[in-house]
Write a protein that holds these residues in place. Structure first.
Motif, PDB file in Angstrom:
ATOM      1  N   ILE A 191       7.059  44.987  24.469  1.00  8.91           N
ATOM      2  CA  ILE A 191       6.366  44.403  23.316  1.00  8.91           C
ATOM      3  C   ILE A 191       4.884  44.760  23.344  1.00  8.91           C
ATOM      4  O   ILE A 191       4.292  45.124  22.317  1.00  8.91           O
ATOM      5  CB  ILE A 191       6.562  42.872  23.287  1.00  8.91           C
ATOM      6  N   GLN A 192       4.269  44.661  24.518  1.00  8.60           N
ATOM      7  CA  GLN A 192       2.844  44.962  24.625  1.00  8.60           C
ATOM      8  C   GLN A 192       2.536  46.392  24.214  1.00  8.60           C
ATOM      9  O   GLN A 192       1.565  46.656  23.501  1.00  8.60           O
ATOM     10  CB  GLN A 192       2.374  44.694  26.060  1.00  8.60           C
ATOM     11  N   GLN A 193       3.375  47.308  24.640  1.00  9.32           N
ATOM     12  CA  GLN A 193       3.172  48.713  24.259  1.00  9.32           C
ATOM     13  C   GLN A 193       3.412  48.913  22.761  1.00  9.32           C
ATOM     14  O   GLN A 193       2.669  49.627  22.088  1.00  9.32           O
ATOM     15  CB  GLN A 193       4.102  49.619  25.060  1.00  9.32           C
ATOM     16  N   ALA A 194       4.444  48.250  22.241  1.00 12.27           N
ATOM     17  CA  ALA A 194       4.785  48.401  20.826  1.00 12.27           C
ATOM     18  C   ALA A 194       3.703  47.841  19.908  1.00 12.27           C
ATOM     19  O   ALA A 194       3.551  48.292  18.760  1.00 12.27           O
ATOM     20  CB  ALA A 194       6.116  47.720  20.535  1.00 12.27           C
ATOM     21  N   LEU A 195       2.952  46.850  20.392  1.00 13.59           N
ATOM     22  CA  LEU A 195       1.914  46.217  19.570  1.00 13.59           C
ATOM     23  C   LEU A 195       0.604  47.005  19.544  1.00 13.59           C
ATOM     24  O   LEU A 195      -0.314  46.650  18.793  1.00 13.59           O
ATOM     25  CB  LEU A 195       1.634  44.799  20.075  1.00 13.59           C
ATOM     26  N   GLU A 196       0.510  48.058  20.329  1.00 16.06           N
ATOM     27  CA  GLU A 196      -0.756  48.797  20.396  1.00 16.06           C
ATOM     28  C   GLU A 196      -1.279  49.262  19.039  1.00 16.06           C
ATOM     29  O   GLU A 196      -2.490  49.214  18.792  1.00 16.06           O
ATOM     30  CB  GLU A 196      -0.621  49.976  21.361  1.00 16.06           C
ATOM     31  N   PRO A 197      -0.425  49.729  18.102  1.00 12.95           N
ATOM     32  CA  PRO A 197      -0.954  50.107  16.778  1.00 12.95           C
ATOM     33  C   PRO A 197      -1.642  48.951  16.055  1.00 12.95           C
ATOM     34  O   PRO A 197      -2.549  49.162  15.244  1.00 12.95           O
ATOM     35  CB  PRO A 197       0.284  50.574  16.011  1.00 12.95           C
ATOM     36  N   LEU A 198      -1.229  47.730  16.358  1.00 17.43           N
ATOM     37  CA  LEU A 198      -1.823  46.556  15.718  1.00 17.43           C
ATOM     38  C   LEU A 198      -3.245  46.315  16.219  1.00 17.43           C
ATOM     39  O   LEU A 198      -4.060  45.713  15.503  1.00 17.43           O
ATOM     40  CB  LEU A 198      -0.944  45.325  15.972  1.00 17.43           C
ATOM     41  N   ASP A 199      -3.548  46.791  17.426  1.00 22.95           N
ATOM     42  CA  ASP A 199      -4.900  46.617  17.972  1.00 22.95           C
ATOM     43  C   ASP A 199      -5.939  47.241  17.048  1.00 22.95           C
ATOM     44  O   ASP A 199      -7.016  46.685  16.836  1.00 22.95           O
ATOM     45  CB  ASP A 199      -5.011  47.264  19.359  1.00 22.95           C
ATOM     46  N   GLN A 200      -5.626  48.412  16.517  1.00 23.78           N
ATOM     47  CA  GLN A 200      -6.565  49.101  15.638  1.00 23.78           C
ATOM     48  C   GLN A 200      -6.827  48.298  14.375  1.00 23.78           C
ATOM     49  O   GLN A 200      -7.930  48.308  13.829  1.00 23.78           O
ATOM     50  CB  GLN A 200      -6.005  50.485  15.254  1.00 23.78           C
ATOM     51  N   LEU A 201      -5.796  47.565  13.932  1.00 21.62           N
ATOM     52  CA  LEU A 201      -5.919  46.751  12.725  1.00 21.62           C
ATOM     53  C   LEU A 201      -6.810  45.537  12.965  1.00 21.62           C
ATOM     54  O   LEU A 201      -7.583  45.145  12.095  1.00 21.62           O
ATOM     55  CB  LEU A 201      -4.517  46.296  12.297  1.00 21.62           C
ATOM     56  N   CYS A 202      -6.692  44.951  14.157  1.00 18.59           N
ATOM     57  CA  CYS A 202      -7.341  43.664  14.426  1.00 18.59           C
ATOM     58  C   CYS A 202      -8.682  43.771  15.144  1.00 18.59           C
ATOM     59  O   CYS A 202      -9.402  42.768  15.226  1.00 18.59           O
ATOM     60  CB  CYS A 202      -6.397  42.779  15.256  1.00 18.59           C
ATOM     61  N   LYS A 203      -9.013  44.939  15.675  1.00 20.76           N
ATOM     62  CA  LYS A 203     -10.194  45.001  16.554  1.00 20.76           C
ATOM     63  C   LYS A 203     -11.502  44.705  15.823  1.00 20.76           C
ATOM     64  O   LYS A 203     -12.425  44.118  16.393  1.00 20.76           O
ATOM     65  CB  LYS A 203     -10.275  46.357  17.257  1.00 20.76           C
ATOM     66  N   ASN A 204     -11.607  45.097  14.549  1.00 19.16           N
ATOM     67  CA  ASN A 204     -12.844  44.863  13.808  1.00 19.16           C
ATOM     68  C   ASN A 204     -12.831  43.562  13.021  1.00 19.16           C
ATOM     69  O   ASN A 204     -13.884  43.091  12.582  1.00 19.16           O
ATOM     70  CB  ASN A 204     -13.111  46.035  12.845  1.00 19.16           C
ATOM     71  N   ASN A 205     -11.641  43.009  12.815  1.00 21.30           N
ATOM     72  CA  ASN A 205     -11.507  41.753  12.066  1.00 21.30           C
ATOM     73  C   ASN A 205     -10.496  40.868  12.778  1.00 21.30           C
ATOM     74  O   ASN A 205      -9.327  40.812  12.393  1.00 21.30           O
ATOM     75  CB  ASN A 205     -11.047  42.031  10.631  1.00 21.30           C
TER      76      ASN A 205
END
Length: 314
Positions: A191-205
């Motif tokens: 799950i942690q690896q699969a969620l990595e694309p979401l990091d880019q979405l949330c890092k600035n907001n």
């Protein structure tokens, strides 16, 4: 305007919404809401082939849904089915769709993951108290995929669809077909690896609120209310206790499927998938340090209804 029927052909659950525009205020008036545990994706996660027995269950559910729709005076061209994750993936989707359209007269639209996220957002936004200022992350956990939408007020900051739904995780991590706590390390790593694309979405907001779209989140609410021994009436959205969620997750992780089914507030067809949904929710809350969680009972079906109304009003 006559009522219309919208069917969400989920990987795990089929859901029916029958709604019309209220004559006095123009808002959505829900006439019926039904769900059936079809498990269309069962046996198809590895092979990408819909199984005959699963298609049989799906066909029977759709036959029933059509009869319900007709009983509410929906015209045939106002019964619409939306195909999501497993129907996007399966190699024999066209066979299933052709049978549904030719024998039942139900039009099936296969939508992309991003389109699914857009419609979910439309449904969620219409359900929340106004004004809603908090930067929020919508999470819709399906059987095959999970849709995420990050938004602030009326602005969508980003959206994505990840193939990490409950049935998908269960097909990859199970002991004799069911969740087992011994799988935690490998499941959480995945799950942690699969969620990595979401990091880019949330890092600035960074989201301040996680908003769960129906499904597993409704079961979390049912469990919470059962433990508090009270009923709660709300229109379409309300807060969920993160503390209570964490306690329930710990309990559910430790007990067998048979014991999960017996928990007050548990729906039988959710008991098998809920540990995987809980793992996803827990990781998202922890990963982005989200302090608040809500549930909306609106999702894809409601979003599509609002989309149809906007098209009709043009």
């Amino acid at each position: 305007m006559k009522p219309c029927a919208i069917i969400d052909l989920g990987t795990n659950t089929f859901q029916l919404l029958i709604a019309q525009k209220h004559v006095s205020n123009g808002e959505m008036e829900i006439l019926a809401h039904e769900q059936r545990p079809v498990s269309l994706g069962k046996g198809a996660m590895d092979s990408n082939l819909l199984q005959d027995v699963a298609m049989g269950r799906a066909f029977e559910a759709l036959k029933e849904f059509k009869q319900i729709a007709l009983s509410y005076q929906c015209s045939e061209n106002q019964v619409i089915a939306l195909g999501t994750s497993i129907l996007r993936r399966a190699k024999n989707t066209h066979e299933f769709v052709a049978r549904v359209q030719s024998q039942l007269g139900i039009q099936v639209e296969i939508i992309s993951g991003i389109r699914e996220a857009e419609l979910i957002y439309q449904g969620i936004q219409s359900s929340l108290p106004k004004p809603w200022h908090a930067t929020s992350l919508v999470m819709d956990i399906g059987g095959g995929s999970v849709e995420f939408i990050l938004f602030q007020e009326n602005q969508v900051l980003g959206k994505m669809s990840l193939e990490i739904g409950g049935l998908q995780l269960q097909s990859l991590f199970h002991v004799h077909g069911e969740y087992d706590q011994s799988l935690d390390s490998s499941l959480l790593s995945f799950i942690q690896q699969a969620l990595e694309p979401l990091d880019q979405l949330c890092k600035n907001n960074m989201p301040q609120v996680l908003i769960g779209a129906a499904g597993a989140f409704e079961t979390l609410l049912d469990l919470e209310l059962a433990q508090m021994e009270k009923k709660m009436s709300f229109s379409s959205s309300c807060p969920l206790s993160i503390n209570q969620f964490q306690k329930n997750k710990e309990l559910i992780d430790q007990i067998s499927y048979e014991d999960r089914v017996k928990l007050p507030g548990m729906k039988m067809f959710r008991a098998s998938i809920l540990p995987y949904a809980n793992a996803l929710i827990s990781q998202v809350l922890d990963r982005y340090h989200i302090p608040e969680m809500w549930i909306s009972t609106f999702s894809l079906k409601e979003g599509y209804w609002f989309f149809m109304q906007s098209q009709a009003d043009k």
